[in-house]
Enzyme design. Structure first.
Site, PDB file in Angstrom:
ATOM      1  N   GLN A 156       0.184  12.307  -0.594  1.00  0.00           N
ATOM      2  CA  GLN A 156      -0.505  12.167   0.693  1.00  0.00           C
ATOM      3  C   GLN A 156      -0.972  13.556   1.158  1.00  0.00           C
ATOM      4  O   GLN A 156      -1.253  14.407   0.337  1.00  0.00           O
ATOM      5  CB  GLN A 156       0.395  11.483   1.740  1.00  0.00           C
ATOM      6  N   GLY A 158      -2.244   8.032  -5.399  1.00  0.00           N
ATOM      7  CA  GLY A 158      -3.050   7.803  -6.603  1.00  0.00           C
ATOM      8  C   GLY A 158      -3.568   9.161  -7.031  1.00  0.00           C
ATOM      9  O   GLY A 158      -4.431   9.725  -6.370  1.00  0.00           O
ATOM     10  N   HIS A 159      -2.969   9.716  -8.079  1.00  0.00           N
ATOM     11  CA  HIS A 159      -3.307  11.082  -8.503  1.00  0.00           C
ATOM     12  C   HIS A 159      -4.074  11.022  -9.820  1.00  0.00           C
ATOM     13  O   HIS A 159      -3.545  10.582 -10.833  1.00  0.00           O
ATOM     14  CB  HIS A 159      -2.028  11.919  -8.649  1.00  0.00           C
TER      15      HIS A 159
HETATM   16  P1  GDP Z   1      -4.966  13.304  -5.285  1.00  0.00           P
HETATM   17  O1  GDP Z   1      -4.442  12.042  -4.696  1.00  0.00           O
HETATM   18  O2  GDP Z   1      -4.828  14.472  -4.370  1.00  0.00           O
HETATM   19  O3  GDP Z   1      -4.390  13.604  -6.658  1.00  0.00           O
HETATM   20  O4  GDP Z   1      -6.534  13.091  -5.489  1.00  0.00           O
HETATM   21  P2  GDP Z   1      -7.265  11.757  -6.050  1.00  0.00           P
HETATM   22  O5  GDP Z   1      -7.064  11.681  -7.518  1.00  0.00           O
HETATM   23  O6  GDP Z   1      -6.902  10.573  -5.240  1.00  0.00           O
HETATM   24  O7  GDP Z   1      -8.767  12.078  -5.674  1.00  0.00           O
HETATM   25  C1  GDP Z   1      -9.420  13.206  -6.142  1.00  0.00           C
HETATM   26  C2  GDP Z   1     -10.700  12.751  -6.877  1.00  0.00           C
HETATM   27  O8  GDP Z   1     -11.571  13.842  -7.047  1.00  0.00           O
HETATM   28  C3  GDP Z   1     -10.429  12.211  -8.270  1.00  0.00           C
HETATM   29  O9  GDP Z   1     -11.358  11.204  -8.567  1.00  0.00           O
HETATM   30  C4  GDP Z   1     -10.661  13.440  -9.148  1.00  0.00           C
HETATM   31  O10 GDP Z   1     -11.034  13.101 -10.476  1.00  0.00           O
HETATM   32  C5  GDP Z   1     -11.799  14.094  -8.426  1.00  0.00           C
HETATM   33  N1  GDP Z   1     -11.882  15.567  -8.512  1.00  0.00           N
HETATM   34  C6  GDP Z   1     -10.862  16.469  -8.521  1.00  0.00           C
HETATM   35  N2  GDP Z   1     -11.350  17.723  -8.480  1.00  0.00           N
HETATM   36  C7  GDP Z   1     -12.699  17.620  -8.448  1.00  0.00           C
HETATM   37  C8  GDP Z   1     -13.774  18.561  -8.357  1.00  0.00           C
HETATM   38  O11 GDP Z   1     -13.575  19.771  -8.285  1.00  0.00           O
HETATM   39  N3  GDP Z   1     -15.050  18.062  -8.316  1.00  0.00           N
HETATM   40  C9  GDP Z   1     -15.306  16.730  -8.366  1.00  0.00           C
HETATM   41  N4  GDP Z   1     -16.578  16.339  -8.314  1.00  0.00           N
HETATM   42  N5  GDP Z   1     -14.321  15.807  -8.430  1.00  0.00           N
HETATM   43  C10 GDP Z   1     -13.038  16.246  -8.465  1.00  0.00           C
HETATM   44  P1  IMO Z   2      -2.480  10.625  -2.351  1.00  0.00           P
HETATM   45  O1  IMO Z   2      -1.117  11.121  -2.794  1.00  0.00           O
HETATM   46  C1  IMO Z   2      -4.927   9.134   0.932  1.00  0.00           C
HETATM   47  C2  IMO Z   2      -2.934   6.560   3.899  1.00  0.00           C
HETATM   48  C3  IMO Z   2      -3.326   5.093   3.931  1.00  0.00           C
HETATM   49  C4  IMO Z   2      -3.093   4.792   5.391  1.00  0.00           C
HETATM   50  C5  IMO Z   2      -1.850   5.625   5.711  1.00  0.00           C
HETATM   51  C6  IMO Z   2      -0.544   4.845   5.652  1.00  0.00           C
HETATM   52  O2  IMO Z   2      -3.235   9.920  -3.424  1.00  0.00           O
HETATM   53  O3  IMO Z   2      -3.240  11.718  -1.695  1.00  0.00           O
HETATM   54  P2  IMO Z   2       0.931   3.859   3.662  1.00  0.00           P
HETATM   55  O4  IMO Z   2       0.581   2.864   2.590  1.00  0.00           O
HETATM   56  O5  IMO Z   2       1.395   5.181   3.145  1.00  0.00           O
HETATM   57  O6  IMO Z   2       1.865   3.305   4.697  1.00  0.00           O
HETATM   58  O7  IMO Z   2      -0.478   4.113   4.435  1.00  0.00           O
HETATM   59  O8  IMO Z   2      -1.833   6.669   4.770  1.00  0.00           O
HETATM   60  N1  IMO Z   2      -2.497   7.053   2.568  1.00  0.00           N
HETATM   61  C7  IMO Z   2      -3.225   7.850   1.779  1.00  0.00           C
HETATM   62  N2  IMO Z   2      -4.489   8.325   1.920  1.00  0.00           N
HETATM   63  N3  IMO Z   2      -4.191   9.515  -0.127  1.00  0.00           N
HETATM   64  C8  IMO Z   2      -2.918   9.057  -0.276  1.00  0.00           C
HETATM   65  O9  IMO Z   2      -2.119   9.491  -1.270  1.00  0.00           O
HETATM   66  C9  IMO Z   2      -2.394   8.169   0.692  1.00  0.00           C
HETATM   67  N4  IMO Z   2      -1.217   7.545   0.843  1.00  0.00           N
HETATM   68  C10 IMO Z   2      -1.290   6.881   2.000  1.00  0.00           C
HETATM   69  O10 IMO Z   2      -4.675   4.909   3.552  1.00  0.00           O
HETATM   70  O11 IMO Z   2      -4.146   5.307   6.170  1.00  0.00           O
HETATM   71 MG    MG Z   3      -5.078  10.098  -4.287  1.00  0.00          MG
END
Ligand code: GDP
Ligand code: IMO
Ligand code: MG
Length: 423
Positions: free
Chosen positions: A225, A43-44
């Site tokens: 991940q 989830g990006h």
């Molecule tokens: P990803 O899976 O690595 O793309 O990261 P996610 O989107 O799952 O989680 C990152 C979260 O942090 C998201 O809700 C972003 O909007 C938020 N985020 C990213 N950079 C920053 C930052 O520098 N400060 C804060 N407060 N939030 C951030």
């Molecule tokens: P992004 O790309 C954080 C974790 C799950 C679980 C383990 C295995 O957004 O950083 P799966 O469904 O892949 O078999 O789950 O990996 N997990 C993540 N944790 N960010 C992710 O992706 C993840 N993708 C899987 O929570 O512990």
């Molecule tokens: Mg994510």
């Protein structure tokens, strides 16, 4: 950002480091953006101009309309979820079918893979991995078993192959006495997703990427991940099922190691983990709750609470080594605003033994902390390094010194704009 090279942006901890934000920010400097691992377990989050998108399978370079985005062979794709994600972008005005290309070698997640994911988790009881429930493990297992369905199969006698794999899964579910599922509606939507996918370029993306490199174009590989969720190098068995590290960039895109340029390792100024498994720096106290609350640490895919703790240098140094990280990217510095003191884990200890090397199994290891001074100046509005409070600049220097790796980019807020490149 060298021409003719593949740079990689890799989550180097437990995921959710902010990869989506940085890939979106970097995209104008690249010709092609490609995902090489994982699927809708990712989830990006991308935030710009007051809009927010959460991408799962589609690369985060999609918002720059001139760029090609690729879902590489190392990925797994769920047609129904892909269709929903693509519809959302189309509704927001983004054209996809011409510039989003999908590898014919990527594997398909079937509805029954998701049921198997639930069944296997249920069978593990208290030792469950805490997966995202998207069928990731069962799909990569079928790939390794050499029975999986690939995107290319959509174009060739698909119905028959689908029925055979589904029947195989149903037999396993009967053997497990797992009956808690009804596929009717889900399967119908999934088959619509298959039809929808036919509109896209389902191609041999390894040729496309290598030709682009030969023409002097550059490619950004978007990790999913994090390194500690890697099937080989992570905290097995509490991991995902793909190669999330720099080696996975080669196998997941079909490019050679000598085409790799920069390896950006992205981490947060503190630690989080979602799902099960050992997490030595986890805080169960008020500080952990504060980090979760201020950092908005709730899963982008499942909404689950993310477990929170201080920065873990044992994990960070290990991931830098495994990946060959050349440049660090530090996210969410703003979340630490307001602490008098910040702790950093510099070693693990257990049964009188202290180590700075990541153990084979991190269960039962306790963190050894060093204290560093915090800051009280809010960072979110800061756009230039010269405006960093001294304690924040010192925190950056401390991490660089401890890891021997430069922090090139610092993020101080979720918006695209809240990003600072350091000289
Ligand atoms: P990803 O899976 O690595 O793309 O990261 P996610 O989107 O799952 O989680 C990152 C979260 O942090 C998201 O809700 C972003 O909007 C938020 N985020 C990213 N950079 C920053 C930052 O520098 N400060 C804060 N407060 N939030 C951030
Ligand atoms: P992004 O790309 C954080 C974790 C799950 C679980 C383990 C295995 O957004 O950083 P799966 O469904 O892949 O078999 O789950 O990996 N997990 C993540 N944790 N960010 C992710 O992706 C993840 N993708 C899987 O929570 O512990
Ligand atoms: Mg994510």
């Amino acid at each position: 950002m060298t021409k003719g090279k593949v740079d990689a942006l890799l989550g180097i901890v437990f995921g959710d480091e902010g990869k989506g934000k940085v890939v979106d920010y970097f995209t104008p400097r690249y010709d092609v953006v490609a995902r090489f691992a994982g699927g809708p377990n990712a989830g990006h989050t991308i935030i710009f101009d007051g809009k927010k998108f959460v991408l799962r399978s589609i690369p985060s370079g999609i918002f720059d309309e001139g760029k090609i985005n690729i879902i590489g062979n190392g990925c797994v794709i769920a047609p129904d979820l892909f269709m929903a994600e693509a519809h959302e972008l189309e509704a927001a005005g983004y054209e996809l079918t011409e510039r989003l290309h999908i590898s014919r070698r990527a594997h398909l997640i079937l509805p029954t893979h998701r049921v198997l994911d639930r069944a296997y988790e249920a069978a593990k009881g208290k030792n469950k991995v805490g997966t995202t429930g998207k069928g990731i493990g069962p799909t990569y297992s079928d790939k390794a078993q050499r029975v999986g369905l690939r995107v290319g199969d959509i174009l060739n006698n698909f119905e028959e192959k689908y029925r055979a794999l589904k029947a195989r899964h149903e037999q396993i579910l009967r053997d497990l006495h797992f009956t808690d599922y009804d596929l009717t509606e889900e399967e119908e939507n999934w088959l619509k997703g298959i039809e929808y996918m036919r509109k896209f370029h389902l191609t041999d993306t390894e040729f496309e990427i290598n030709r682009a490199l030969a023409e002097g174009k550059n490619v950004l590989a978007e990790g999913a991940q994090g390194s500690l969720l890697d099937i080989d190098h992570g905290t097995y068995p509490y991991v995902s099922s793909s190669s999330t590290t720099s080696g996975g960039v080669c196998t997941g895109l079909g490019i050679a190691p000598n085409t790799i340029g920069h390896i950006f390792g992205i981490f947060k100024a503190y630690s989080t983990r979602v799902g099960g498994g050992p997490f030595p720096v986890e805080l169960f106290d008020e500080t952990g709750d504060t980090l979760r609350h201020i950092g908005n640490e709730y899963g982008a895919v499942t909404g689950r609470n993310r477990r929170c703790g201080w920065l873990d240098l044992v994990a960070l140094k290990y991931a830098i080594m495994i990946n060959g990280v050349t440049d660090l990217v530090m996210m969410k510095g703003d979340v630490l605003d307001g602490f008098d003191t910040i702790k950093v884990c510099t070693a693990y200890t257990k049964d009188g033994v202290t180590t700075t090397d990541m153990p084979y199994d991190t269960a039962g290891w306790e963190p050894v902390y060093e204290d560093v001074p915090g800051w009280h100046t809010p960072l979110t509005a800061v756009r230039e390094e010269k405006d960093f409070p001294k304690a924040f600049a010192d925190y950056i220097a401390y991490i660089e010194q401890a890891t021997g790796t430069p922090i090139r980019i610092v993020s101080v807020g979720p918006d695209r704009e809240a990003t600072i490149i350091r000289a």
